[in-house]
Design an enzyme around this catalytic site. Structure first.
Site, mmCIF file in Angstrom:
data_model
loop_
_atom_site.group_PDB
_atom_site.id
_atom_site.type_symbol
_atom_site.label_atom_id
_atom_site.label_comp_id
_atom_site.label_asym_id
_atom_site.label_seq_id
_atom_site.Cartn_x
_atom_site.Cartn_y
_atom_site.Cartn_z
ATOM 1 N N ARG A 104 0.881 -1.177 0.000
ATOM 2 C CA ARG A 104 0.000 0.000 0.000
ATOM 3 C C ARG A 104 0.910 1.216 0.000
ATOM 4 N NH1 ARG A 104 -2.007 0.058 6.392
ATOM 5 N NH2 ARG A 104 0.076 -0.228 7.218
ATOM 6 N N CYS A 108 3.101 8.133 -6.043
ATOM 7 C CA CYS A 108 3.869 9.377 -6.017
ATOM 8 C C CYS A 108 2.910 10.514 -5.654
ATOM 9 C CB CYS A 108 4.474 9.628 -7.399
ATOM 10 S SG CYS A 108 5.020 11.333 -7.644
ATOM 11 N N ASN A 142 -4.056 7.389 4.877
ATOM 12 C CA ASN A 142 -3.639 6.662 6.076
ATOM 13 C C ASN A 142 -2.133 6.802 6.235
ATOM 14 O OD1 ASN A 142 -4.324 4.410 8.177
ATOM 15 N ND2 ASN A 142 -2.510 3.694 7.111
ATOM 16 N N GLU A 143 -1.720 7.319 7.369
ATOM 17 C CA GLU A 143 -0.295 7.439 7.686
ATOM 18 C C GLU A 143 0.524 7.916 6.480
ATOM 19 O OE1 GLU A 143 0.905 3.749 9.579
ATOM 20 O OE2 GLU A 143 0.065 4.441 11.470
ATOM 21 N N CYS A 148 9.405 10.296 -2.586
ATOM 22 C CA CYS A 148 9.425 9.750 -3.939
ATOM 23 C C CYS A 148 10.550 10.415 -4.739
ATOM 24 C CB CYS A 148 8.082 9.990 -4.621
ATOM 25 S SG CYS A 148 8.047 9.395 -6.327
ATOM 26 N N CYS A 150 10.975 10.012 -8.205
ATOM 27 C CA CYS A 150 10.681 9.726 -9.611
ATOM 28 C C CYS A 150 11.019 10.943 -10.483
ATOM 29 C CB CYS A 150 9.223 9.306 -9.770
ATOM 30 S SG CYS A 150 8.046 10.674 -9.788
ATOM 31 N N CYS A 153 8.892 13.944 -9.812
ATOM 32 C CA CYS A 153 9.264 14.653 -8.584
ATOM 33 C C CYS A 153 10.526 15.476 -8.827
ATOM 34 C CB CYS A 153 9.465 13.674 -7.430
ATOM 35 S SG CYS A 153 7.891 13.103 -6.745
ATOM 36 N N GLU A 300 -5.784 4.926 16.213
ATOM 37 C CA GLU A 300 -5.472 3.500 16.305
ATOM 38 C C GLU A 300 -4.727 3.270 17.617
ATOM 39 O OE1 GLU A 300 -3.386 2.143 12.819
ATOM 40 O OE2 GLU A 300 -4.822 3.068 11.450
#
Ligand code: GLA
Ligand code: ZN
Length: 667
Positions: A104, A108, A142-143, A148, A150, A153, A300
């Site tokens: 998961r 980018c 999420n988190e 990146c 690439c 970027c 969480e």
């Protein structure tokens, strides 16, 4: 309202089971559930084909039981149909290799096509749930994290630099590109600090880390904008990874959110110790509260053994409740346990929920159900009550990033250095705030700036103002070494802080692993328990107005100053020129609190954590016994035991192993 609940994945279980889940949740006292944050392939099974019916049915069952819902936007786990069509959305690692499908968070953050898909799914969900009576808010992605490298970027980084520096002449000068002939004559020549490029220019590397952080913050903003517009009544949050996560400037990430949420896992497969260090969770919680200077949520909270390939040491009886109350003691206004039921499949098969794989409510469920009954009684009194601290520790992401580029010494670890200092105050039952270097400091009496490596004029002024007005400032080694471009300053260290500290670093000794030097205190109020030693780094100080507080006891700098203090305006600037050990910080903490006139919440054994929250003038005292033995705490006045409703004994109180108390003072 105090939120108490769980993270739930109805899509992992047959629908016939859902009513039973809802019943058990309500019985546990849960009033909120987080849903859908990895459900993209169920919500949009094929491009442009949306299916919210299953989620509507799950929400309806929860709603019937009076349970509210926080929805996650599912962008942390794009489905295969999306990624297969756009292989260049996959993130590229520092090694230059593209991530492949199977986990998961593979995307980018700067990819315009991914932005499009994100806009579609978030807009659809927002429109569908904006007016739903059960939905109270959103968790974005999420988190968030990961850098990146690439080609896209790379171009975005060049544009970012163009905006920051305006001209290549300025950039070349700031980074000192004459070194090794790196003078850039076109923005497109500027590389990413890929591992294949070896050790990068420190200025370039720090800017790239800032750019990466900004990229993620901007990606989050894209979602914030949609949700703000479509769901003006809803709370917007994101689940942060505590103190340890170090790739994003968390102060920036927190800014556009209504509330910071935190994922708290004291026992995971990555740390298989027998015990846990309560000061680690405490620092993480205080950092989460510090990001916005207000109470936070725990999205969480550990519910069982953590584990992917390995199963972590399971939480011992009483620990789940103890850790949840610890988060509350530090300012949590919501606790959601991760996860409801342990998954039978997937990478997190061994990440245990409150229920086991078979769905049976066992020991962990019963423990939290017991806590649910307590929360029903005390939640309202606690929610919104604030933590007040007179001591703050400065957390600088610029400095943290700079140390990721150059550690200075193989044994120097910026977060560990902060943790060590934090621990010395925390075990004395003193509330602490974690603040940014440019935060207003006038509410504090004591501020510690550990290894504040990057110091701008504005930051130096902020610290000076604080001391001038009567504050006690503590500065530790490697502070004031660099300017904002990660260039070493052109003056004696600690650079812009030298006059404030009344001291100059003559030279420094970077110690080999394991080496240490004895320290001798030179002021009578400072007494050591054990024998404090200097480790890792020794600044050899020459006072310029400051008074010597401690001297080195060996090597060619024996007798030279290691720690000094300087009167500046109405306050004190203390310079600690070494990375010490626990006896050093423990001795210093006691002395500094005295110097600043700060007293603890309560005198108590160090195994018992003590914190307080204030509901207006009402003082709530939290006592948490982190040990396996009964502990006795001497109370300083009259209190009501909020969990039992009874009057607390006057005098001493016995706390069973891993037990807690919430006491309300009776005026
Ligand atoms: C994180 C994530 C969760 C889950 C847990 C356990 O905190 O947010 O989705 O993966 O860890 O691994
Ligand atoms: Zn990229």
């Amino acid at each position: 309202m105090f939120y108490f609940g769980v993270d739930y994945y109805p899509e992992h279980w047959p629908e016939e089971r859902w009513p039973e889940d809802a019943r058990l949740m309500a019985e546990a006292g849960f009033n909120v559930v987080r849903l859908a944050e990895f459900a993209w392939s169920k919500l949009e099974p094929r491009q442009g084909e949306y299916d919210f019916a299953w989620l509507d049915r799950a929400i309806a069952l929860l709603h019937e039981r009076g349970i509210r819902v926080i929805l996650g936007t599912p962008t942390a786990s794009p489905p295969p149909w999306l990624m297969a069509g756009h292989p260049d959305i996959f993130r590229v690692g520092e090694d230059g290799r593209r991530v492949t499908f199977g986990n998961r968070r593979e995307y980018c953050p700067n990819h315009p096509v991914y932005h499009e898909y994100t806009r579609h799914i978030v807009t659809r969900m927002a429109a569908h749930y904006a007016d739903h009576p059960a939905v109270i808010g959103w968790q974005i992605d999420n988190e968030l994290g990961d850098r990146c490298y690439c080609p896209l970027c790379a171009r975005a980084f060049q544009d970012w630099l163009r905006r920051r520096y305006g001209s290549l002449d300025v950039l070349n000068q700031r980074w000192g590109t004459t070194f090794w002939s790196h003078v850039y004559t076109d923005w497109e020549q500027i590389p990413l600090p890929l591992a294949t490029g070896g050790s990068p220019n420190p200025g370039l590397a720090l800017d790239f880390f800032r750019f990466s952080s900004d990229s993620t913050v901007a990606y989050q903003q894209l979602q914030v904008d949609i949700l703000r517009q479509r769901c003006p009544r809803h709370v917007i949050t994101h689940n942060f990874m505590g103190f340890r996560y170090d790739r994003i400037n968390y102060f920036d990430l927190a800014r556009p959110l209504d509330v910071v949420a935190w994922d708290n896992y004291p026992r995971t497969q990555w740390a298989m110790q027998a015990g846990v260090d309560p000061s680690q969770m405490a620092l993480a919680a205080d950092t989460m509260r510090g990001l916005k200077g207000r109470n936070f949520w725990v999205m969480e909270q550990q519910a069982g053994s953590g584990g992917w390939e390995i199963v972590s040491v399971p939480p011992r009886p009483g620990e789940l409740r103890l850790w949840a109350y610890q988060a509350i003691a530090h300012g949590a206004d919501a606790i959601l346990f991760f996860r409801w039921r342990t998954a039978r499949w997937g990478t997190e098969q061994y990440w245990h929920g409150l229920l086991d794989h078979d769905g049976h409510p066992g020991r962990r469920y019963q423990e939290i159900k017991g806590m649910g009954a307590e929360i029903r009684r005390v939640g309202e009194h606690i929610a919104g009550a604030v933590v007040k601290a007179a001591v703050a520790i400065i957390l600088s992401y610029d400095s943290r990033f700079a140390f990721q580029v150059q550690a200075n010494n193989p044994e120097f670890n910026y977060p560990e250095h902060l943790q060590q200092i934090y621990r010395a105050f925390h075990c004395r039952h003193v509330p602490l705030d974690i603040v940014a270097p440019d935060a207003g400091l006038s509410n504090y009496r004591l501020v510690v700036a550990p290894a504040l490596h990057i110091v701008s004029e504005a930051i130096a002024e902020n610290l000076k103002r604080f001391v001038q007005a009567g504050g006690v400032l503590v500065v530790t080694p490697r502070s004031g070494v660099k300017d904002e471009s990660n260039t070493v300053v052109n003056e004696r260290l600690p650079g812009l802080l030298a006059r404030l500290c009344g001291v100059q670093v003559e030279e420094y000794d970077s110690l080999p692993p394991g080496a240490s030097r004895p320290l001798a205190f030179a002021v009578p109020e400072l007494t050591a328990v054990g024998s404090p030693r200097a480790r890792v780094w020794c600044d050899i100080l020459s006072p310029a107005g400051a008074e010597v507080v401690a001297r080195y006891g060996s090597d060619y700098y024996a007798g030279k100053a290691a720690i000094t203090r300087h009167r500046f305006g109405k306050g004190w600037a203390v310079y600690v020129g070494t990375v010490g050990d626990a006896p050093l910080y423990e001795a210093l903490a006691g002395w500094l609190l005295g110097l600043a006139g700060v007293s603890p919440c309560l005198g108590a054994p160090r195994e018992v954590e003590v914190t307080e929250r204030w509901q207006g003038q009402q003082r709530l005292l939290f006592l948490l016994n982190h040990s396996e033995q009964e502990q006795t705490v001497a109370l300083d006045g009259h209190y009501t035991d909020m969990l039992s409703g009874a009057r607390a004994p006057t005098g001493s109180l016995a706390l069973a192993p891993r037990d807690i108390r919430v006491l309300m003072s009776i005026p």
